[in-house]
Design an enzyme around this catalytic site. Structure first.
Site, PDB file in Angstrom:
ATOM      1  N   GLU A  34       0.887  -1.271   0.170  1.00 32.33           N
ATOM      2  CA  GLU A  34      -0.136   0.065   0.000  1.00 32.33           C
ATOM      3  C   GLU A  34       0.823   1.299  -0.127  1.00 32.33           C
ATOM      4  O   GLU A  34       1.713   1.385   0.877  1.00 32.33           O
ATOM      5  CB  GLU A  34      -0.785  -0.093   1.359  1.00 32.33           C
ATOM      6  CG  GLU A  34      -1.624   1.203   1.499  1.00 32.33           C
ATOM      7  CD  GLU A  34      -2.599   1.476   0.486  1.00 32.33           C
ATOM      8  OE1 GLU A  34      -3.656   0.724   0.072  1.00 32.33           O
ATOM      9  OE2 GLU A  34      -2.389   2.865  -0.092  1.00 32.33           O
ATOM     10  N   GLY A  39      -5.940   1.224   5.364  1.00 32.83           N
ATOM     11  CA  GLY A  39      -7.345   1.755   5.476  1.00 32.83           C
ATOM     12  C   GLY A  39      -7.872   2.157   4.146  1.00 32.83           C
ATOM     13  O   GLY A  39      -9.369   2.065   4.058  1.00 32.83           O
ATOM     14  N   LYS A  51     -18.293  10.383   8.463  1.00 34.38           N
ATOM     15  CA  LYS A  51     -19.223  10.294   9.629  1.00 34.38           C
ATOM     16  C   LYS A  51     -19.091  11.245  10.506  1.00 34.38           C
ATOM     17  O   LYS A  51     -19.791  11.639  11.456  1.00 34.38           O
ATOM     18  CB  LYS A  51     -19.178   8.677  10.081  1.00 34.38           C
ATOM     19  CG  LYS A  51     -19.528   7.642   9.206  1.00 34.38           C
ATOM     20  CD  LYS A  51     -20.911   7.780   8.395  1.00 34.38           C
ATOM     21  CE  LYS A  51     -21.016   8.262   7.064  1.00 34.38           C
ATOM     22  NZ  LYS A  51     -20.220   7.919   6.004  1.00 34.38           N
ATOM     23  N   ILE A 186     -22.804   9.659  -1.364  1.00 32.80           N
ATOM     24  CA  ILE A 186     -21.667  10.692  -1.235  1.00 32.80           C
ATOM     25  C   ILE A 186     -22.358  12.152  -1.282  1.00 32.80           C
ATOM     26  O   ILE A 186     -22.183  12.800  -0.536  1.00 32.80           O
ATOM     27  CB  ILE A 186     -20.512  10.255  -2.093  1.00 32.80           C
ATOM     28  CG1 ILE A 186     -19.884   8.867  -1.820  1.00 32.80           C
ATOM     29  CG2 ILE A 186     -19.573  11.429  -2.095  1.00 32.80           C
ATOM     30  CD1 ILE A 186     -18.943   8.249  -2.858  1.00 32.80           C
ATOM     31  N   HIS A 446     -39.319  -2.698  24.654  1.00 35.28           N
ATOM     32  CA  HIS A 446     -40.001  -1.676  24.403  1.00 35.28           C
ATOM     33  C   HIS A 446     -39.570  -0.485  25.595  1.00 35.28           C
ATOM     34  O   HIS A 446     -39.040  -0.950  26.620  1.00 35.28           O
ATOM     35  CB  HIS A 446     -41.411  -1.819  24.917  1.00 35.28           C
ATOM     36  CG  HIS A 446     -42.290  -0.772  24.841  1.00 35.28           C
ATOM     37  ND1 HIS A 446     -42.632   0.061  23.885  1.00 35.28           N
ATOM     38  CD2 HIS A 446     -42.721   0.172  25.900  1.00 35.28           C
ATOM     39  CE1 HIS A 446     -43.476   0.907  24.000  1.00 35.28           C
ATOM     40  NE2 HIS A 446     -43.579   0.950  25.534  1.00 35.28           N
TER      41      HIS A 446
END
Lengths: 467, 539
Positions: A34, A39, A51, A186, A446
């Site tokens: 990488e 990631g 997020k 997006i 509940h």
């Protein structure tokens, strides 16, 4: 001599790093190549940092617009755009560190560099200038190079005025006016984020609704909400061209033959993604590709070349991190000789994290009808839920679609508070082939939002209690 | 005094016994050492004498129930007192209701008699015989009807005493388990025990719970028989499409941990509808994987040093499934006989050229062996048969199959339809044609379906004899060994001499479920005799 591995993985995103960890667990000597942080887009420039941004927007929206609903008096609410971006970056960095730790813990070699396939058992490692610095050999090569934003000549991205999602989450200055081209997850998320912060946002979508892959009712509900927020929406609108003039972008759109010109200081190109299939040695080795993705057997994830596999965004839709990870695990287990059940692409949840959140799995009502199913549809609005009323988030609904013949759960569509969390239950139900009865007879606590799932299932058969 | 009668300990290794017969009924007077019931264990069957004289006051284990040793089977009251009649009518499931009825209602009540659950995999049963008519008085545990299921046949005892009030299904009707098939009115019997004293009630409760526990234990072991998970959706589809549990168990699962998925069952149903022959193979697929997986840990190979993985082609897979299925289905027994082929050999030798010229076929031993085999099949029709559940299927036609090796590594068994109507010439021709079709992919599905018996000729490869695997659903397969010249002892005019003769081994694998050694031997001997006494006149 170059180092030899059982499995070498090209790309360290949610496909690649998960494949690496699973391979290591199964006893394979594994390397992941990488060039950037581990990631991939997901952790660095996608799922995770956005997020963080969306949470900022949500909190800001709550405090500045809804504090009064809860009897709170808050004055002088303001924000520092740079701090919002900074928080997002630090969230990303934290999660990336976690992955680096996992890779180390599992004794996977992270080879920093750009990997290029030399043969079906050899990878050349290039530095950032493109010079060959190393090479490794491997019995199996897994390509998980992911995807990048799709470009069109009519929308010339300069990463300053016309930008992609990567820039959109690291701008130095908040745009005054933003045009978002493409109303998929997006586009919609950024539209929500910037709109809450006060940017004037316009969405342009080629298809006839925003979030066009979602159930039409869901899309309509979100569209109404966005319009109320002041977001301008043009659907069935084709972008003819986008031009930059004096720091302003001029976008010409065509709506059923009618031309319109829009202006903004920033235009976000969110029309989709395209697989990273270039410059990794695919042509030289003869790996079969189609359009912009690698062709694989979706049971083994093997390409047409022996011992060469591909997973994740680089093999095409649905371009989701969780699918890449699932394919990664499946692919490695297959190499090990295990016999995992084939991935069911009809049971993949999709989530959009604007407010109200949107989450779905399986078929939309339109698709199920088109496929000739006779349907039993159950809907339960959050306005009838005690929990969501107490939370003050009564917008949205749960919609479950069953096949009338066998009671199969064909699809689930949720819009509203915590929809992205609620979808997990339906996902489990669907993958275990639960029927309406299994959901209805499962006792739900509940008061919870998840009761709405149970009630929607009951409603499909006319047995809902609270509506 | 009450004396418990226990399931006796029959030996160190025997942990349980099945009660096969009660010689006494509840309430009967029993003497010391009088036989009261019979048991069967995995070692011996035996009769159990009563330990004390008295009245058989309670029966706790019913016929065909299996309980561990030292379980209380019966209670004998040495004071000669019969337990209150209530006891007799008590059935744990209805205990509560009975108590209520005894105090509030004098007219008794209707007790449902369901089709019993005979095991996890048994979904339905057929009522084969009613022992009682409507209006008959019934005591508890008295047999009221007989049922037959795909696993067992059994008699169903009454859960309670009373009068048979209703019969809801006639003989030969098949109903799902737990369907109510009759109703018994408890009036008369129960009502009398209105004044239950507290003590009796208590013992009854204890009894009730004892019995209930036992039932629960039994159900658990039955569930263990199938530890597969079926999703609610699969169960729904199975129910809607009438897929029996047994069939379900046979479907190969492609889901997580080999589970049967929606697609698997829908595919199975589609195949079943089109009646494609592959259906059968699919059915047998799981039995391989499941049995193989449960017995041995399947080795996983990874292609690499010294190992090459070749995916099986369809025909190989089918052969694999067929073979395992046959092995798992039939009880294979193989018998071998030696046949003097002199006469056939001489005929073939002297007529080979003629056949080639006139019929354009290569004359071999096969038509003669086939002919002899057909003759034997006519004589012993149980070899031309199948087993269907508990039925023997005798076929009035002979479709004689023979195995043809197909290059490079396949095998197919076409059959000569109505082979019994053909003479040697006809058989020679049919064998030639079907062999040609087999080797040239010219067979039609009909050519390989509905065979009744099979011959396999491994002799062409030089094998002396083998132990062939039966071609399901047939019950026998004849293996033909190579014909070799051998010195054999011949007896003529009371003196022995050695002669050189073309000898051949015939081996017959037969399904011992239907064909015993005697029948197999007779059948083989018939073929041997036909061949040894071969008469050119039949040609």
């Amino acid at each position: 001599m170059s180092k030899h591995y059982d499995i070498a993985i090209l790309g360290g995103g949610p496909g690649g790093y998960v494949a690496a960890i699973r391979a290591a667990q199964l006893g394979f000597k594994t390397a992941v190549v990488e060039k950037d942080n581990l990631g991939g887009i997901c952790l660095n420039w996608g799922c995770i940092p956005t997020k963080s941004l969306l949470k900022n927007a949500e909190v800001y929206d709550l405090v500045s617009n809804h504090a009064g609903d809860y009897g709170l008096s808050v004055e002088g609410v303001s924000f520092d755009f740079n701090k919002i971006i900074k928080r997002s970056r630090s969230v990303s960095a934290k999660i990336v560190k976690g992955v680096e730790y996992l890779i180390k813990k599992n004794k996977v070699d992270h080879i920093k560099g750009f990997g290029k396939i030399k043969s079906k058992s050899e990878l050349e490692i290039l530095d950032s200038e493109g010079n060959s610095v190393d090479s490794i050999t491997a019995d199996h090569i897994i390509i998980s190079t992911g995807a990048r934003p799709k470009m069109l000549p009519t929308i010339p991205v300069d990463r300053k005025h016309i930008i992609t999602s990567t820039e959109a989450m690291s701008l130095e200055k908040q745009p005054k006016e933003l045009i978002v081209i493409g109303a998929g997850a997006i586009g919609v998320e950024f539209a929500y984020f910037y709109s809450v912060l006060g940017t004037k946002v316009t969405i342009i979508e080629m298809l006839d609704s925003i979030l066009p892959i979602e159930d039409n009712e869901v899309s309509q509900t979100l569209e109404k909400n966005f319009k109320k927020r002041g977001i301008e929406i043009y659907t069935s609108a084709k972008v003819e061209k986008a031009e930059i003039e004096n720091d302003i972008v001029k976008v010409t759109i065509d709506i059923n033959g009618e031309k319109k010109i829009l202006h903004a200081d920033i235009v976000l190109n969110a029309i989709g993604v395209t697989g990273n299939i270039e410059n990794i040695g695919l042509e030289e080795l003869g790996v079969e590709t189609y359009k912009n993705h690698i062709v694989v057997n979706k049971d083994t994830y093997r390409t047409n070349i022996e011992n060469v596999y591909a997973i994740g965004d680089v093999i095409g839709a649905p371009w989701l991190a969780h699918v890449a990870s699932a394919e990664a695990i499946h692919c490695v287990e297959k190499i090990k000789g295990h016999n995992p059940a084939v991935i069911d692409y009809s049971s993949i949840p999709g989530c959009t994290y604007c407010q109200p959140q949107v989450a779905s799995i399986g078929m939309t009502e339109e698709k199920a009808k088109a496929d000739g199913y006779e349907l039993k549809i159950g809907k339960f609005p959050f306005s009838a839920s005690g929990k969501s009323t107490a939370m003050g988030e009564r917008e949205g609904f749960v919609k479950l679609i069953f096949d009338a013949k066998y009671g199969e759960l064909l699809g689930a569509h949720i819009i509203g508070a915590e929809a992205t969390e609620l979808i997990a239950e339906v996902g489990l139900a669907k993958s275990l082939e639960a029927t309406f009865e299994s959901i209805v007879k499962t006792i739900h606590a509940h008061p919870t939002l998840s009761e709405a799932v149970m009630e929607a299932a009951a409603n499909a058969y006319g047995e809902a209690i609270h509506i | 005094m009450k004396v418990n009668v226990l399931m006796p300990k029959m030996g160190e290794s025997i942990t349980e016994g099945t009660l096969i017969k009660w010689h006494k009924k509840k309430g009967d007077r029993v003497e010391k050492d009088e036989i009261i019931f019979e048991i069967s264990t995995d070692k011996v069957d035996t009769e159990i004498p009563c330990p004390e004289a008295g009245i058989l006051s309670d029966i706790k284990v019913f016929e065909n129930e299996t309980v561990v040793v030292d379980t209380v089977v019966a209670v004998v009251d040495t004071d000669g007192q019969l337990e209150p009649e209530s006891k007799e009518t008590k059935q744990p499931v209805v205990l509560e209701e009975e108590k209520v009825s005894s105090t509030t209602q004098v007219g008794g009540e209707l007790i449902d008699v369901p089709m019993p659950k005979m095991g996890e995999s048994v979904m339905e049963g057929t009522i084969t015989k009613w022992h009682k008519k409507v209006g008959d008085k019934i005591s508890r545990d008295e047999i009221i009807f007989e049922i037959s299921t795909d696993k067992v046949d059994t008699e169903v005892p009454s859960p309670t005493a009373g009068i048979l009030a209703e019969i809801l299904f006639k003989e030969n009707e098949t109903v799902a388990v737990e369907t109510i098939v009759a109703r018994i009115s408890t009036s008369g019997g129960i009502v009398k025990q209105k004044k239950l004293d507290v003590d009796t009630e208590k013992t009854e409760l204890e009894n009730g719970s004892v019995i209930e526990n036992k039932i629960i234990e039994k159900t658990n072991t039955q569930i263990k028989k199938s530890n597969k998970f079926y999703s609610p959706l699969v169960m729904n589809i199975a129910q809607k499409e009438n897929v029996a549990f047994d069939e379900l168990e046979q479907i190969a699962g492609t889901g997580v941990e080999g589970r049967v998925t929606k697609n698997d069952i829908l595919k199975y149903i589609a195949d079943r509808k089109t009646g494609r022959p592959e259906t059968k193979q699919k059915i047998s697929e799981p039995s391989i994987s499941s049995s193989a997986e449960s017995k041995i840990e399947t080795a996983h190979f990874v292609e690499g040093e010294g190992i090459k993985l070749i995916p099986m082609d369809n025909i190989r897979k089918r052969i694999m499934y067929h073979m395992v299925n046959s092995r798992d289905t039939s009880v294979h027994v193989t018998a071998v006989m030696e046949v003097d082929m002199s006469r056939v050999h001489n005929y073939v030798k002297s007529n080979k050229a003629k056949y080639l010229k006139e019929e354009n076929v290569k004359l071999t031993y096969m038509p003669f062996i086939t002919y002899a085999c057909i003759k034997a099949l006519k004589e012993y029709p149980y070899l031309n048969a199948s087993i269907d559940g508990n039925n023997i299927v005798l076929k009035q036609y002979i479709n004689l199959g023979f195995a043809v090796a197909v290059e490079p590594n396949g095998l197919i068994v076409p059959n000569i339809k109505h082979a019994d109507e053909k003479n040697i010439r006809g058989l020679t021709k049919a064998i030639g044609e079907l062999s040609f079709k087999s080797r040239n992919k010219g067979l039609l599905p009909d050519d390989i379906m509905n065979g009744t018996f099979t011959i396999t000729n491994y002799g062409v490869f030089g094998s002396l004899f083998g132990t062939p695997i039966i071609n399901q659903p047939e019950v026998g397969i004849l293996g033909v060994g190579t014909v070799t010249k051998k010195p054999v002892v011949v007896e003529s005019n009371g003196s022995d001499s050695i002669a050189i003769k073309p000898m051949m081994y015939l081996s017959l694998s037969h399904d011992h479920r239907l064909v015993d050694g005697m029948l197999g031997g007779k059948f083989l001997r018939s073929i041997k005799e036909t061949l040894e006494n071969f008469d050119t006149s039949i040609v």
